[in-house]
Design a protein around this motif. Sequence first.
Motif, PDB file in Angstrom:
ATOM      1  N   LYS A 190      49.181  19.920  39.397  1.00 23.38           N
ATOM      2  CA  LYS A 190      49.626  21.301  39.623  1.00 23.38           C
ATOM      3  C   LYS A 190      50.563  21.351  40.835  1.00 23.38           C
ATOM      4  O   LYS A 190      50.425  20.534  41.760  1.00 23.38           O
ATOM      5  CB  LYS A 190      48.443  22.242  39.791  1.00 23.38           C
ATOM      6  CG  LYS A 190      47.521  21.969  40.955  1.00 23.38           C
ATOM      7  CD  LYS A 190      46.360  22.931  40.844  1.00 23.38           C
ATOM      8  CE  LYS A 190      45.317  22.896  41.923  1.00 23.38           C
ATOM      9  NZ  LYS A 190      45.179  21.809  42.800  1.00 23.38           N
ATOM     10  N   MET A 216      38.837  32.950  38.533  1.00 21.62           N
ATOM     11  CA  MET A 216      40.025  32.554  39.310  1.00 21.62           C
ATOM     12  C   MET A 216      40.017  33.196  40.708  1.00 21.62           C
ATOM     13  O   MET A 216      40.915  32.935  41.507  1.00 21.62           O
ATOM     14  CB  MET A 216      41.308  33.019  38.603  1.00 21.62           C
ATOM     15  CG  MET A 216      41.552  32.433  37.238  1.00 21.62           C
ATOM     16  SD  MET A 216      42.191  30.751  37.291  1.00 21.62           S
ATOM     17  CE  MET A 216      43.707  30.959  38.210  1.00 21.62           C
ATOM     18  N   SER A 244      48.003  24.618  28.947  1.00 18.36           N
ATOM     19  CA  SER A 244      48.488  24.435  30.322  1.00 18.36           C
ATOM     20  C   SER A 244      49.127  23.063  30.486  1.00 18.36           C
ATOM     21  O   SER A 244      48.640  22.076  29.950  1.00 18.36           O
ATOM     22  CB  SER A 244      47.303  24.550  31.293  1.00 18.36           C
ATOM     23  OG  SER A 244      47.714  24.194  32.587  1.00 18.36           O
ATOM     24  N   TYR A 280      49.099  21.609  33.219  1.00 19.61           N
ATOM     25  CA  TYR A 280      48.426  20.993  34.368  1.00 19.61           C
ATOM     26  C   TYR A 280      47.215  20.164  33.979  1.00 19.61           C
ATOM     27  O   TYR A 280      46.496  20.500  33.024  1.00 19.61           O
ATOM     28  CB  TYR A 280      48.011  22.074  35.369  1.00 19.61           C
ATOM     29  CG  TYR A 280      49.169  22.885  35.883  1.00 19.61           C
ATOM     30  CD1 TYR A 280      50.252  22.266  36.516  1.00 19.61           C
ATOM     31  CD2 TYR A 280      49.191  24.263  35.730  1.00 19.61           C
ATOM     32  CE1 TYR A 280      51.323  23.027  36.980  1.00 19.61           C
ATOM     33  CE2 TYR A 280      50.257  25.023  36.196  1.00 19.61           C
ATOM     34  CZ  TYR A 280      51.316  24.399  36.817  1.00 19.61           C
ATOM     35  OH  TYR A 280      52.367  25.141  37.279  1.00 19.61           O
ATOM     36  N   ASP A 321      43.834  18.619  33.352  1.00 22.08           N
ATOM     37  CA  ASP A 321      42.504  19.186  33.071  1.00 22.08           C
ATOM     38  C   ASP A 321      42.486  20.718  32.985  1.00 22.08           C
ATOM     39  O   ASP A 321      41.442  21.333  33.160  1.00 22.08           O
ATOM     40  CB  ASP A 321      41.480  18.763  34.148  1.00 22.08           C
ATOM     41  CG  ASP A 321      41.370  17.260  34.235  1.00 22.08           C
ATOM     42  OD1 ASP A 321      41.477  16.610  33.180  1.00 22.08           O
ATOM     43  OD2 ASP A 321      41.195  16.739  35.351  1.00 22.08           O
ATOM     44  N   LYS A 332      43.510  22.840  35.041  1.00 16.41           N
ATOM     45  CA  LYS A 332      43.045  23.421  36.318  1.00 16.41           C
ATOM     46  C   LYS A 332      44.253  23.822  37.159  1.00 16.41           C
ATOM     47  O   LYS A 332      45.199  23.053  37.305  1.00 16.41           O
ATOM     48  CB  LYS A 332      42.201  22.395  37.078  1.00 16.41           C
ATOM     49  CG  LYS A 332      40.911  22.052  36.379  1.00 16.41           C
ATOM     50  CD  LYS A 332      39.783  21.834  37.392  1.00 16.41           C
ATOM     51  CE  LYS A 332      38.440  21.711  36.705  1.00 16.41           C
ATOM     52  NZ  LYS A 332      38.270  20.399  36.052  1.00 16.41           N
ATOM     53  N   PHE A 333      44.194  25.024  37.727  1.00 12.06           N
ATOM     54  CA  PHE A 333      45.345  25.553  38.453  1.00 12.06           C
ATOM     55  C   PHE A 333      44.952  26.742  39.298  1.00 12.06           C
ATOM     56  O   PHE A 333      43.874  27.305  39.117  1.00 12.06           O
ATOM     57  CB  PHE A 333      46.432  25.976  37.456  1.00 12.06           C
ATOM     58  CG  PHE A 333      45.872  26.683  36.243  1.00 12.06           C
ATOM     59  CD1 PHE A 333      45.340  27.958  36.356  1.00 12.06           C
ATOM     60  CD2 PHE A 333      45.845  26.052  34.999  1.00 12.06           C
ATOM     61  CE1 PHE A 333      44.804  28.607  35.248  1.00 12.06           C
ATOM     62  CE2 PHE A 333      45.289  26.707  33.884  1.00 12.06           C
ATOM     63  CZ  PHE A 333      44.776  27.984  34.016  1.00 12.06           C
ATOM     64  N   THR A 334      45.850  27.126  40.214  1.00 12.75           N
ATOM     65  CA  THR A 334      45.690  28.385  40.948  1.00 12.75           C
ATOM     66  C   THR A 334      46.484  29.461  40.206  1.00 12.75           C
ATOM     67  O   THR A 334      47.245  29.170  39.275  1.00 12.75           O
ATOM     68  CB  THR A 334      46.252  28.277  42.378  1.00 12.75           C
ATOM     69  OG1 THR A 334      47.676  28.125  42.267  1.00 12.75           O
ATOM     70  CG2 THR A 334      45.668  27.087  43.139  1.00 12.75           C
ATOM     71  N   SER A 379      50.525  29.367  30.706  1.00  8.69           N
ATOM     72  CA  SER A 379      49.965  28.387  29.755  1.00  8.69           C
ATOM     73  C   SER A 379      50.435  28.590  28.312  1.00  8.69           C
ATOM     74  O   SER A 379      49.866  28.000  27.389  1.00  8.69           O
ATOM     75  CB  SER A 379      48.427  28.385  29.760  1.00  8.69           C
ATOM     76  OG  SER A 379      47.895  28.281  31.053  1.00  8.69           O
TER      77      SER A 379
END
Length: 258
Positions: free
Chosen positions: A23, A70, A140, A142, A144, A146-148, A158
Motif C-alpha cells: 500500500k 476502518m 484491491s 494492495y 492481502d 489491507k489498506f488505509t 478497489s
Amino acid sequence: MKLVQDMVDYLLTAEKDKREVEKITTDFPSLTIEEAYEIQQKLIEQKEKEGHHRIGVKLGLTSKAKQEMMGVHEAIYGYLMDDMLATDGERLPYSGFIHPKAEPEIAFIMDEDIQGTSITPEDILRVTKFVAPAIEIIDSRYLDFKFTLEDVVADNCSSSKFIIGDRWVSPQFINLKEIGVNMLKNSEVVTVGTGAAVLGDPAAAVAWAVNKLGETGRGLKKGDIILSGAITEAISFKSGDQFEVNFADLGSVSFSCK
Ligand code: OOG
Ligand code: MG
C-alpha cells in the motif's frame, strides 16, 4: 506533481499485471485524503486517455460495520468505467483478477443531471429512472486487501467489475430501506442483508456522493449508473465459483468465474 503520477503508474501497473502491491501509505504515511482523491482523479484520466469512458460512480464504506472496521466516519466514492461492466450471468476469467470479492448492491440509473451540495434522498429518488439489482466485484490492488482510507481512495475504491440484473424498476415501487437480499455462492447462502445497511437508506448514500462531488463543482449526469454501496460483507471467490444475488421485489443477478 510527479509523486501523483508515480502513484498512478504504480497502481495501474499492478492492475494490468494482476499483481498485489504494497500500500502506498507504507512509503508515504502522511498522504492526505485530498491527495488520495487527486491520485484517483489522475488515475481515471489516464484510463480515459487509454480509451475508456466513465459511466458512473460507486460508493464505498457505506455500512457502519465497514466504517468501524476502518476507523472512519465517512463513506468514499470512486468512478465506474465502461470496461468494468460485465453482463448478467457472464463467466469471468479468474486470470483477470488478483484476489476478488463479490458484494450485493443496489444500482441507480439517473434520469436527469443532478448537482448540488444540499441534495436529499428524496431529490435522488426524483431523478432516478430505475433501480436494479447489482453485484460489485472489488479487487484491491494492495497486498492481502489491507489498506488505509487514503490508500483505498487512491485505488479507485478497489473497483474491478460490476454486473447489473435485467429487472429495472422505478424507485417509487420499491422500499429501498427495507428491501432484503441474499447472496449465494455455489448455491449456498453465504450472506444476507437489508437496504438500510447502506447509510440507513441507499438513496441517502447516493445523496452523500452527489453532495461530495458538488463541493468541487461536479455532479451526476443523465444515464450515469451509481452503485450505492455493499449491503453485506464482501465474499472472496476463486476459479470455478458461481454467485447469485436475490433481492425481494427486485429480482436476481449472477456471474461465475472460470
Ligand atoms: C473498499 C470498497 C468498498 C463498498 O461497497 O463498500 C465498496 C473495499 O472494501 O475494498 O465497494
Ligand atoms: Mg462496493
